[in-house]
Scaffold this active site. Structure first.
Site, PDB file in Angstrom:
ATOM      1  N   HIS A  64       0.775  -1.188   0.021  1.00 26.30           N
ATOM      2  CA  HIS A  64      -0.043   0.230   0.207  1.00 26.30           C
ATOM      3  C   HIS A  64       1.012   1.158  -0.066  1.00 26.30           C
ATOM      4  CE1 HIS A  64      -2.943   2.805   1.765  1.00 26.30           C
ATOM      5  NE2 HIS A  64      -3.784   2.166   0.975  1.00 26.30           N
ATOM      6  N   CYS A  65       1.943   1.244   0.479  1.00 26.51           N
ATOM      7  CA  CYS A  65       2.916   2.232   0.667  1.00 26.51           C
ATOM      8  C   CYS A  65       3.648   2.765  -0.503  1.00 26.51           C
ATOM      9  CB  CYS A  65       4.103   1.947   1.671  1.00 26.51           C
ATOM     10  SG  CYS A  65       3.537   1.627   3.491  1.00 26.51           S
ATOM     11  N   ILE A  66       3.685   1.891  -1.620  1.00 22.95           N
ATOM     12  CA  ILE A  66       4.539   2.228  -2.570  1.00 22.95           C
ATOM     13  C   ILE A  66       3.487   2.647  -3.716  1.00 22.95           C
ATOM     14  CG2 ILE A  66       6.504   0.851  -1.938  1.00 22.95           C
ATOM     15  CD1 ILE A  66       5.866  -1.262  -3.989  1.00 22.95           C
TER      16      ILE A  66
END
Length: 338
Positions: free
Chosen positions: A327-329
Site C-alpha cells: 500500500h505504501c508504494i
C-alpha cells in the site's frame, strides 16, 4: 460550518483508472550494495507488474534509473521521468478526490520526510504531488498540512481513520489542534467524521518509521467495517496495541481481525509485518505475503472482505525491510464519478 460543496475522497474499492508508483532511486531505497539495489528494483517491479494485470500502471522514475526500470517492468507499464529521493508514492504523491461535479482533483499535502526524519531527504519528493497531478491532467488542491497518503484511510462516505502521533506528531503539525486537522481534512477530502487512533505499531516508532501510519494498522473494507491488524502473540508489544485499538474501533464499527504473521522478529527487532497493507485494484487485491504460516489465512480473509476480487500475493519482506509495504508504494487514481 460552510455549506459549500467540498471534494470527497472515494473508498479504495471504488472504480479506478490507474495505479501510480515511484521507482527506487539512488540512496536509501536502493541501498548500499548491488544486491540491495537488485532486490529493491525487482520487488517494486513485482508489485507494478501484478497491478498491471488489472489496470493501467504509471511509474515515476528518476532519470538515472530509467534503463534499470524498463528492464524489470512489464512492457505495458508506463514510465514517466522526474527526479526522486525515494519511492513511497502513497506518501509523496497526491491523494485523489472527486470534486462536487464528479471530476478528479489531487490533494497535494506538504511532505517533509515523515516529520523531518534525520535520515530522510525530500527536496525532490516534495514536488511529486504536483508533478503527478500535472501528469494525470487533474487540478491540484494545495494544503498547508503536513500529511501522507499512508496516514489516512477512508470509507468513501466521509469517515477517515488517522493517528494522533502522525497528524499531530513530532515534526509535522505540532502547532495545530485536532479541530484544525479535522477542518483541513473536511476541506480537502470531505471528512465528516475523523476517527483518531492513539498510536500505530511498535516498529513504526523506531528511527526509520513513520511514527504511526494507519495503513499498517487498520483499513475500511466497506462503510462500517474495519480490518484490524491482530497480533495474537502476547510476547510481541503489538499484542497490547491490537487489543486497545480493537476496543476503540469495536465501539463504532464491525471489526474483522486480520492476523499478524507468526514471525515476531527480524535482524532489527520486533517486526511490523502487516497484511493490512494491501492494495485494492479493479477486480483484485494485491496482498503482502511473508513466507509465513498466516499467509493463507490472510488471503482467505481478504477474499471474504472483497467479494469477487482475485487476491494476488507478492513477497513484501524487502519492502518492510525498507520501511513499508505494498500500500505504501502505490496510489490509486479513481475513475471520475458519473
Amino acid at each position: 460550518m460552510s455549506l459549500t460543496p467540498t471534494p470527497l475522497m472515494p473508498a479504495e474499492w471504488a472504480p479506478q483508472d490507474r495505479i501510480w508508483m515511484a521507482f527506487p532511486a539512488p540512496g536509501y531505497s536502493l541501498g548500499d550494495t548491488a544486491e540491495d539495489a537488485d532486490e529493491a528494483r525487482t520487488t517494486w517491479a513485482a508489485v507494478a507488474n501484478a497491478c498491471s494485470a488489472f489496470e493501467p500502471v504509471t511509474v515515476v522514475v528518476d532519470p538515472v534509473e530509467a534503463a534499470a526500470a524498463r528492464s524489470v517492468l512489464a512492457p505495458e507499464v508506463e514510465i514517466v521521468e522526474a527526479p526522486l529521493n525515494d519511492a513511497w508514492m502513497r506518501d509523496i504523491g497526491p491523494t485523489f478526490v472527486h470534486q462536487p461535479d464528479g471530476s478528479l482533483a489531487g490533494v497535494d499535502w506538504v511532505f517533509n520526510g515523515w516529520g523531518q526524519c534525520d535520515w530522510a531527504t525530500w527536496d525532490r519528493d516534495s514536488q511529486i504531488g504536483a508533478f503527478v497531478c500535472g501528469a494525470a491532467g487533474v487540478p491540484r488542491i494545495g494544503s498547508a498540512m503536513v500529511n501522507e497518503g499512508g496516514a489516512i484511510h477512508v470509507d468513501g462516505t466521509g469517515r477517515v481513520l488517522v493517528t494522533e502521533t502522525v497528524q499531530l506528531g513530532q515534526g509535522r503539525n505540532e502547532d495545530w489542534t485536532r479541530a484544525q486537522v479535522e477542518e483541513e481534512l473536511a476541506r480537502t477530502i470531505g471528512a465528516t467524521e475523523v476517527v483518531w487512533l492513539p498510536r500505530g505499531l511498535t516498529r513504526d516508532y523506531e528511527r526509520y518509521g513513520t511514527r504511526g501510519h494507519v495503513d499498517i494498522v487498520a483499513t475500511f473494507t466497506s462503510p462500517g467495517r474495519v480490518l484490524l491488524h491482530d497480533q495474537r502473540d502476547a510476547a510481541h508489544p503489538d499484542h497490547e496495541v491490537s487489543r486497545s485499538l480493537r476496543e476503540l474501533l469495536a465501539a463504532r464499527f464491525d471489526v474483522v481481525d486480520l492476523p499478524a504473521p507468526v514471525t515476531l522478529r527480524d535482524a532489527e527487532g520486533w517486526v511490523d509485518w502487516s497484511y493490512v497493507n494491501h492494495l485494492v485494484v479493479n477486480g483484485g487485491v494485491i496482498a503482502c505475503s511473508f513466507d509465513d504460516p498466516h499467509d493463507a489465512e490472510a488471503v482467505a480473509i481478504l477474499r471474504e472482505a472483497y467479494p469477487g476480487r482475485e487476491v494476488v500475493s507478492v513477497d513484501a519482506r524487502p519492502l518492510f525491510d525498507r520501511g513499508g509495504g505494498i500500500h505504501c508504494i502505490t496510489q490509486q487514481q479513481p475513475s471520475p464519478r458519473t
